[in-house]
Design a protein around this motif. Sequence first.
Motif, PDB file in Angstrom:
ATOM      1  N   ILE A   9       0.830  -1.201   0.000  1.00  0.00           N
ATOM      2  CA  ILE A   9       0.000   0.000   0.000  1.00  0.00           C
ATOM      3  C   ILE A   9       0.868   1.257   0.000  1.00  0.00           C
ATOM      4  N   ARG A  13       0.717   4.114  -2.933  1.00  0.00           N
ATOM      5  CA  ARG A  13       0.425   5.518  -2.620  1.00  0.00           C
ATOM      6  C   ARG A  13       1.577   6.427  -3.046  1.00  0.00           C
ATOM      7  N   ASP A  18      -4.300   4.841  -6.021  1.00  0.00           N
ATOM      8  CA  ASP A  18      -5.223   4.780  -4.889  1.00  0.00           C
ATOM      9  C   ASP A  18      -6.038   3.494  -4.878  1.00  0.00           C
ATOM     10  N   SER A  19      -5.420   2.381  -5.242  1.00  0.00           N
ATOM     11  CA  SER A  19      -6.104   1.096  -5.277  1.00  0.00           C
ATOM     12  C   SER A  19      -6.145   0.488  -3.876  1.00  0.00           C
ATOM     13  N   GLU A  20      -7.224  -0.201  -3.588  1.00  0.00           N
ATOM     14  CA  GLU A  20      -7.391  -0.827  -2.276  1.00  0.00           C
ATOM     15  C   GLU A  20      -7.099  -2.321  -2.338  1.00  0.00           C
ATOM     16  N   ARG A  22      -7.611  -6.041  -1.449  1.00  0.00           N
ATOM     17  CA  ARG A  22      -8.805  -6.816  -1.077  1.00  0.00           C
ATOM     18  C   ARG A  22      -8.381  -8.103  -0.382  1.00  0.00           C
TER      19      ARG A  22
END
Length: 156
Positions: A9, A13, A18-20, A22
């Motif tokens: 993460i 960033r 801005d990918s989350e 999972r």
Amino acid sequence: MHARTEAVIRDLRARGIDSEVRDLDTGAHTAQEAADHLGVELGAIANSLVFSADDEPILIMTSGAHRVDTDHTARALGYTRIGRAKPEMVRAATGQIIGGVAPCGHPAPLTTYVDTALRGHPVIWAAGGTPDTMVPLTFDELLTVTEGREISVAPD
């Protein structure tokens, strides 16, 4: 959240992505299991494969629907020989374990090549640093976060 996922993460960033990440209910031990769990085509899974290229680690991000032709890829990239890296090399190069190797979050930059076949999917899914995490990315985001070079991993 696992420290390896936090490192992924941070790298995303830092590159403006801005990918989350999972979390999967259970680990995905194969690209097919990951595709089934996510409800996507096998080809949209970006396998992170560490190889030993002339005894140095390289990362090849390939479509889950492809196999890397090591002879073809070695010739195309100018290496004498490419073979699968041993688990110790994978861990030393990425800080991650086989089955959870992400495209980023590594202790140091890793020479990376990205299979052009992944470009055919609007969203591709890569491991998030552990076997039970995945992160959605576009092909261009994958190139950005890895600073990778596009290649074909098999002859046309």
